[in-house]
Structures are given as structure tokens and as C-alpha cells.
Design a protein around this motif. Structure first.
Motif, PDB file in Angstrom:
ATOM      1  N   GLU A  58       0.843  -1.198   0.000  1.00 29.16           N
ATOM      2  CA  GLU A  58       0.000   0.000   0.000  1.00 29.16           C
ATOM      3  C   GLU A  58       0.881   1.253   0.000  1.00 29.16           C
ATOM      4  N   VAL A  59       0.588   2.131  -0.925  1.00 31.54           N
ATOM      5  CA  VAL A  59       1.339   3.384  -1.010  1.00 31.54           C
ATOM      6  C   VAL A  59       0.804   4.370   0.029  1.00 31.54           C
ATOM      7  N   GLN A  60       1.715   4.998   0.732  1.00 30.98           N
ATOM      8  CA  GLN A  60       1.337   6.030   1.691  1.00 30.98           C
ATOM      9  C   GLN A  60       2.266   7.223   1.564  1.00 30.98           C
ATOM     10  N   LEU A  61       1.671   8.396   1.626  1.00 30.18           N
ATOM     11  CA  LEU A  61       2.413   9.645   1.745  1.00 30.18           C
ATOM     12  C   LEU A  61       1.965  10.288   3.049  1.00 30.18           C
ATOM     13  N   VAL A  62       2.918  10.604   3.889  1.00 29.98           N
ATOM     14  CA  VAL A  62       2.583  11.152   5.198  1.00 29.98           C
ATOM     15  C   VAL A  62       3.276  12.497   5.366  1.00 29.98           C
ATOM     16  N   GLU A  63       2.460  13.541   5.529  1.00 33.13           N
ATOM     17  CA  GLU A  63       2.998  14.874   5.756  1.00 33.13           C
ATOM     18  C   GLU A  63       3.151  15.130   7.257  1.00 33.13           C
ATOM     19  N   SER A  64       4.119  15.935   7.584  1.00 30.55           N
ATOM     20  CA  SER A  64       4.303  16.359   8.973  1.00 30.55           C
ATOM     21  C   SER A  64       4.993  17.713   8.972  1.00 30.55           C
TER      22      SER A  64
END
Length: 131
Positions: free
Chosen positions: A1-7
Motif C-alpha cells: 500500500e502506497v502512503q504519503l505522510v505529511e508532517s
């Protein structure tokens, strides 16, 4: 599963700085270019900056050029957006998104900010600049 996580979002005073991070997983980082977008309340989403480290390309929205800097750390699968001399009009939810470098869109039009052509999106991080 592709995930992009901003912080890295938060509250900052005008003139201040923030650094956003976008960390990708589930994809081959070098196969994608990354864009930062933002959406302020009542306004349309707009592209802010984008980068393809593999092709040595960076691109900026005119209103942030000279204030924001995009960079990439492939070893960490992370793209950064350093935001300096921030203004109240920078207040928005900031999203990162990934576009496949082998797509026709990338070959024919990129660097560009056509939302529908970006393949994966993060959940967004709130940035608020007080005056």
C-alpha cells in the motif's frame, strides 16, 4: 500500500519559518516526482512546488519563489518544503502528492500541478500563519 505522510505543520507568526516533510512508503521513490499543494478555506487547491530529484528539476508557484525551498532525501524517501518569511496568505492545509515519472503527463507537461494526474496523495497538514 502506497502512503504519503505529511508532517511539520503548525502555527507560526508572520515572518517565521516552518519545514514540512512528506515521507513516502510502498513505492519506488526514484520513480516518482513529488508535488506540494495547498488549500485555504474557501479557495481552490493550488500547486506550490514540485521536485524530481532524478531529473534535477524543481518548480515553484510564483508567490512562494524565493521564500520556499523544496528538497529531497532519497535515502529517507522524504521530500521537504522549507518555508521562510511566511505570510498570513500561506495559511492552508498542505498536501504532498506523487506523480509517476513514466507517465505521459510527466513526459509531456511536468513540472505542472494538474491534480488529477498525481497518483497518490497524503492526508494533509495544517499550516497557520498569524499576523
Amino acid at each position: 500500500e502506497v502512503q504519503l505522510v505529511e508532517s511539520g505543520g503548525g502555527l507560526v507568526q508572520a515572518g517565521g519559518s516552518l519545514r514540512l516533510s512528506c515521507t513516502a512508503s510502498g513505492l519506488t521513490f526514484d520513480d516518482y516526482a513529488i508535488g506540494w499543494f495547498r488549500q485555504a478555506p474557501g479557495k481552490e487547491r493550488e500547486g506550490v512546488s514540485c521536485i524530481s530529484s532524478s531529473d534535477g528539476i524543481t518548480y515553484y508557484l510564483g508567490s512562494v519563489k524565493g521564500r520556499f525551498t523544496i528538497s529531497s532525501d532519497a535515502a529517507k524517501n522524504t521530500v521537504y518544503l522549507q518555508m521562510n518569511r511566511m505570510k498570513p496568505e500561506d495559511t492552508a492545509v498542505y498536501y504532498c502528492a506523487a506523480v509517476f515519472r513514466s507517465s505521459d503527463y510527466y513526459s509531456d507537461y511536468w513540472p505542472a500541478f494538474t491534480f488529477s494526474k498525481y497518483d497518490y496523495w497524503g492526508q494533509g497538514t495544517q499550516v497557520t500563519v498569524s499576523s
